[in-house]
Design a protein around this motif. Structure first.
Motif, PDB file in Angstrom:
ATOM      1  N   GLY A 281       0.799  -1.220   0.000  1.00 18.06           N
ATOM      2  CA  GLY A 281       0.000   0.000   0.000  1.00 18.06           C
ATOM      3  C   GLY A 281       0.831   1.269   0.000  1.00 18.06           C
ATOM      4  N   TYR A 282       2.002   1.240   0.653  1.00 16.66           N
ATOM      5  CA  TYR A 282       2.740   2.497   0.774  1.00 16.66           C
ATOM      6  C   TYR A 282       3.300   2.984  -0.550  1.00 16.66           C
TER       7      TYR A 282
ATOM      8  N   ASN B 201       1.483   2.945  -3.315  1.00 14.64           N
ATOM      9  CA  ASN B 201       0.367   3.750  -3.810  1.00 14.64           C
ATOM     10  C   ASN B 201       0.257   5.059  -3.047  1.00 14.64           C
ATOM     11  N   THR B 202       0.584   5.007  -1.754  1.00 13.47           N
ATOM     12  CA  THR B 202       0.595   6.247  -0.986  1.00 13.47           C
ATOM     13  C   THR B 202       1.593   7.225  -1.604  1.00 13.47           C
TER      14      THR B 202
ATOM     15  N   ARG C  97       2.689   7.282  -4.650  1.00 11.14           N
ATOM     16  CA  ARG C  97       2.158   7.773  -5.936  1.00 11.14           C
ATOM     17  C   ARG C  97       1.094   8.832  -5.704  1.00 11.14           C
TER      18      ARG C  97
ATOM     19  N   HIS D   6      11.050   4.192  -2.350  1.00 18.26           N
ATOM     20  CA  HIS D   6      10.136   3.513  -1.424  1.00 18.26           C
ATOM     21  C   HIS D   6      10.215   1.995  -1.545  1.00 18.26           C
TER      22      HIS D   6
END
Lengths: 700, 343
Positions: free
Chosen positions: B234-235, B237-238, B240, B253
């Motif tokens: 998930g991070y 996408n965070t 992005r 990341h």
């Protein structure tokens, strides 16, 4: 706003996802808009396409998904066909995301402060030093007491609430025009959820930030959104103002969602209006109206042709029978009320004069976990998981245990199941001391006490078929094989699965079906006591209602004694005859469920009740929002453990720990000022009272 | 962190005592007369010499006393005398070990520089031709027998094309640089002997490359797998959603997170290289510990064998400690666990 370009406009969006044999359209023509100061809620079960829709807005889609048609426009600019560089320039600066799982969404090896200020640096808005101080300021403005410590720390060092606030700070730091919050409070405790929702509502109201809030929980959305879109199988099936959606739902799915929320004014023990079946899988949406397979109003046309989203009253709805449903809602609802009332009367066994025998008695049990300290030669730390907890459960009762993460409710369950040992105190089952029994004696006890676990995925052995999973307890307690098979089928039918499920493996089942297997396994040997630890919290709302109904069937049919543990007070209240509220290893309030939930004596109970998101929240009662997170169980505060979060704490609270003392009507509370927070519970009717007004409005 | 490292260093002591105890007992259990083995048949026939030797090593005492005497000698840096080279084992180890460390170290450097970019590329382009090609290459690297590659490499690049120097650590005409670390490349740099440095480096290239086909194959696969585990996190996408470019997201990341498990493998591979380069050392006349171990085994050179075992034990333990320290540097969650004494 009419006539001007809206801030965000999603126009007829289609998204396809790659499956085994090509592409399947899973978002099918979604249109929505968001404007400054507006808050739009998107509601739907898992797989309804709500997250895909919002991911498509900022073009952060999973690799297998493609936008196949439609447009997303920000201030009139088409984002669907913009360059990757252009979209990156918009992300974080114009549109920000806040997602559900703050632990997975923060980089585990980067300092929180750096992550919070990253948007400023990526968009070259300020220099490094300035960005760092802006991050600290932002965290402070979100109510974090020690932002310097937070910015220097790593995500795993903080609680879920603190991490979620860091995520919100990240989303806000570059002052975006729109924030998309995708299940921002789902994994959080009720009191923390109330804090986060409060923050989001204030942003929207006071700073004019447009908000899109996604949730599976209609109650959460209704807290802060003025418009709601309900999604089902990749489409918006109903949209309108929150008041209209909640007060006069036109789509049967919306109606079912509204009704499947427990504690919405229905009396305890009444069956919830569960939606039958499971949410459709993306592999195969039903033909015609996708909801027709679960809809009680479905007719031929529903199964043949999918209805368009058409304007009706103030909102829009996609249902062939919307008119009749909307018109008939009042009368049918009245009918529902009478039916439930009747079923309650018929269902409750006549109240015996004498109180039933005590089945389980817990005397002052304590359980501390030891954790080695950071430095050698220092004594280990103690986690006060349970501190002198005493309870009694009478035969046929359902004791609900509620409290937030870390309050010790799961430790209590494990101690009662004798899966964990206690440090001191006694546990008596039917008068026998079971505190320290071992070996064969303990094995025999298991026949009488059975667990149901939270995680329907982790608690079933993936290599065993349902048959042997359910039969396991029978086998180990020596039921003959022939009888076993009959019993398995009987149990499967009772939990609503049917005999053909016996040959399936757990991975072939949905979450709700697995939990039914878990329940079947527990009841197979006719235990006297079932201890269920968060059995519905991993399930979708509509499925949750089915499982709650199943529990109520169990109570009626087998006169089972049940200990039901949940962080969700709505569920606990609905199922339990008695509740115990726990805080930091202690029971702080105990009593008959109805009494505790309508006139809480402990301010923590009042806060828990007040933080339950209501379908309609009466603004006149106000809200008791607690500050901060629960204190660390390694070093509980002196005196009353709740005092650091208690708005009513006085000097004596820090000095003297209040004992759990008897009150009238079999209630007990551990507070120096019982009943002090009653101002936050309106009109003695509690949350149920609030919903009454909605029901009344609907009937009018 | 300091507490942790000192605790781990403290743990080294019982490990080493264990290693010496086991090797000592095994070497005594083997039915060879240590006197004959150490002094040769001729000297063993001479009773005075035998008596003197027995007294020096306490061979008349019980096994436990013998072990304690051995440990006392060890404590003073006396590992005994090699039967084969007739030199003190400690001295032998000091001269052979750096050659192996230099070769293994250079191989690891080379492998990391090859595998990390390749692994990242293959993971990001998963399922494409690039990924397929990288995986094929790594498969070839892992599957190809080292001795065959070494022979083919020498034949092609040395005999026919002459673009690399022949076997050995330096050309016969050059003197080794003044000894500081024992690593020729570093010592020559310290002494500012650029010509020697170039020559030592040139000698390293072919054997390292050949060793690296295997190590880089393993590491590339590991990097790819580890990246694939990180990419859906998930991070990313965070990142992005904050406006990060794809390259920034991957490099800042994803990669640091993906490298954490790779570090463990680098450590393990380095340990394997140190002890497993016999073949290459033999083919390239590389005077390293592998060849020394081989000869010690052939000649039942027990003092040397125990010395080598000890050195390997220390090396493995230190490499492991190094890996854990790097691990903790990379991953704050591990630091927390260490601080709580959970690791």
């Amino acid at each position: 706003m009419a006539g001007t370009t809206p801030l965000l406009e999603v126009d007829n969006l289609h998204i396809a996802v790659q499956v085994a044999d090509g592409f399947r359209e899973v978002v099918r023509g979604v249109s929505l808009r968001a404007d400054h100061g507006n808050a739009l809620g998107l509601v739907g079960e898992s797989g309804s396409g709500k997250t895909l829709t919002t991911s498509a807005i900022v073009r952060i889609l999973p690799a297998a998904a493609r936008i196949t048609d439609g447009q997303v426009r920000l201030n009139g600019e088409d984002l669907t066909h913009a360059s990757a560089r252009r979209v990156a320039a918009i992300r974080g600066k114009e549109i920000s995301l806040v997602v559900q799982d703050s632990l997975a969404s923060l980089n585990p090896i980067m300092r929180v402060g750096k992550q919070v200020c990253e948007p400023l640096l990526l968009h070259h808005l300020v220099n490094r030093k300035r960005a760092a101080s802006r991050a600290a300021d932002m965290l402070r403005s979100l109510g974090l007491p020690d932002p310097a410590r937070l910015t220097q720390g790593y995500p795993h060092e903080f609680s879920g609430g603190m991490r979620q606030r860091a995520m919100i700070a990240t989303a806000l730091i570059a002052s975006p025009q729109l924030i998309i919050a995708d299940e921002p409070t789902t994994a959080l405790d009720a009191t923390v959820q109330a804090q986060i929702l409060d923050i989001l509502a204030r942003l929207n109201r006071d700073m004019g930030v447009a908000l899109i809030l996604i949730s599976h929980d209609l109650a959460v959305v209704s807290e802060i959104c003025d418009h709601i879109g309900v999604m089902y199988a990749g489409r918006i099936v109903e949209t309108g103002s929150s008041r209209a959606i909640l007060g006069q739902p036109m789509h049967p799915y919306t109606q079912a969602l509204v009704e499947s929320v427990p504690m919405s004014g229905l009396p305890r023990g009444s069956r919830l209006k569960a939606i039958p079946g499971e949410p459709p899988s993306i592999e195969a949406f039903p033909s015609g109206c996708p909801f027709s397979t679960r809809c009680r109003h479905a007719t031929n046309i529903c199964r043949q042709k999918e209805p368009e989203l058409t304007a009706r009253n103030e909102g829009r709805v996609a249902c062939w029978h919307a008119e009749e449903i909307a018109n008939g809602a009042g009368s049918r609802l009245a009918a529902v009320q009478t039916i439930t009332a009747a079923s309650i009367e018929g269902a409750d066994p006549p109240v015996p004069r004498q109180p039933p025998e005590e089945l389980l008695r817990v005397e002052s049990i304590t359980r501390h976990y030891r954790v080695p300290s950071a430095w050698p030669f220092l004594p280990p730390l103690h986690i006060h998981a349970l501190d002198e907890v005493s309870l009694t459960v009478r035969r046929g009762e359902t004791l609900g245990i509620a409290g937030e993460t870390g309050c010790g409710k799961s430790t209590l369950a494990n101690c009662l199941l004798r899966l964990a040992d206690v440090d001191s105190g006694r546990i008596l089952f039917r008068g026998h001391d079971i505190t320290n029994i071992r070996g064969e004696e303990l094995r025999r006890l298991r026949r009488y006490i059975q667990p149901i676990f939270q995680d329907p995925y982790g608690s079933l052995n993936p290599r065993q078929r349902v048959r042997s999973l359910v039969a396991e307890a029978l086998t180990s307690h020596g039921t003959p094989a022939a009888e076993r098979e009959n019993r398995v089928i009987e149990v499967l039918q009772f939990v609503g699965l049917g005999a053909h499920f016996a040959d399936k493996f757990p991975h072939e089942l949905s979450g709700g079906q697995r939990q039914r297997v878990g329940i079947g396994r527990a009841i197979a040997i006719n235990p006297e006591l079932i201890i269920a630890d968060e059995p519905v919290s991993a399930l979708d709302v509509s499925v949750q209602a089915q499982v709650i109904n199943l529990f109520m069937d169990l109570q009626r049919r087998f006169a089972l004694t049940l200990i039901f543990i949940s962080h969700d007070l709505r569920v606990v209240r609905h199922l339990s005859s008695h509740v115990a509220i726990m805080f930091l290893g202690k029971v702080i309030e105990y009593g008959p469920a109805e009494a505790v939930c309508t006139t809480p004596l402990h301010p923590y109970t009042a806060a828990l009740l007040s933080s339950v998101p209501g379908i309609s929240h009466d603004p006149s009662t106000g809200r008791l929002i607690l500050r901060g997170d629960p204190p660390s169980p390694t070093s509980p505060p002196s005196g009353c453990r709740f005092r650091t979060r208690c708005p009513y704490a006085a000097a004596t609270c820090a000095e003297v720990a209040p004992e759990l003392q008897r009150h009238e009507n079999g209630r007990m509370v551990a507070c120096h000022f019982p009943g002090i927070a009653s101002e936050f519970i309106g009109s003695g009717e509690g949350l149920g009272g609030r919903h009454q007004s909605v029901v009344a409005a609907r009937q009018a | 962190m300091i507490t942790y490292v000192s605790r781990r260093l403290g743990l080294l002591v019982p490990i080493l005592v264990g290693i010496t105890f086991i090797t000592f007992m095994v070497s005594r259990a083997i039915p060879t007369d240590p006197v004959v083995a150490a002094l040769g048949q001729q000297a063993a026939d001479h009773p005075n010499i035998v008596a003197a030797y027995r007294a020096q090593w306490g061979l008349n005492e019980s096994l436990l006393i013998q072990y304690l005497i051995y440990m006392k000698n060890l404590f003073h840096g006396n590992l005994g005398q090699s039967i084969y080279t007739h030199r003190p084992v400690a001295e032998d180890l000091l001269s052979y070990m750096p050659a192996t460390i230099e070769l293994a170290g250079f191989t690891i450097l080379l492998s990391v520089f090859i595998s990390v970019p390749l692994g990242v590329l293959a993971a990001v382009k998963r399922g494409t031709v690039v990924d397929l090609l990288v995986r094929l290459l790594t498969l070839i690297g892992v599957a190809m027998p080292i001795f065959w590659l070494a022979l083919a490499g020498l034949e092609l690049f040395y005999f026919h094309m002459g673009i690399v120097p022949g076997p050995g650590r330096l050309s016969p005409l050059l003197n080794p640089p003044p000894r500081v670390t024992g690593l020729f490349t570093i010592d020559s740099l310290l002494a500012r002997q650029w010509g020697t440095f170039n020559n030592a480096l040139a000698h390293l290239i072919l054997p390292s490359l050949i060793l690296a086909t295997w190590t880089a194959g393993t590491l590339t696969r590991m990097t790819r797998t580890s990246m694939l585990a990180v990419l859906p996190q998930g991070y990313l996408n965070t990142a992005r959603s904050k406006g990060a470019s794809e390259l920034y997201t991957i490099l800042r990341h994803a990669l640091p997170n993906a490298l954490i498990p790779v570090v463990t493998i680098v450590g393990l591979v380095f340990g394997d290289l140190l002890t497993g380069v016999i073949l290459i050392e033999t083919l390239f006349s590389w005077p390293g510990i592998g060849r020394y171990a081989y000869e010690a085994a052939i000649y039942a050179d027990f003092p040397a064998i125990i010395g080598i075992t000890l050195v390997f034990g220390v090396t493995y333990s230190l490499v492991n400690l190094g890996v854990d320290v790097v691990y903790a540097r990379l991953d704050p969650r591990i630091r927390t666990a260490m601080a709580l004494g959970r690791r």
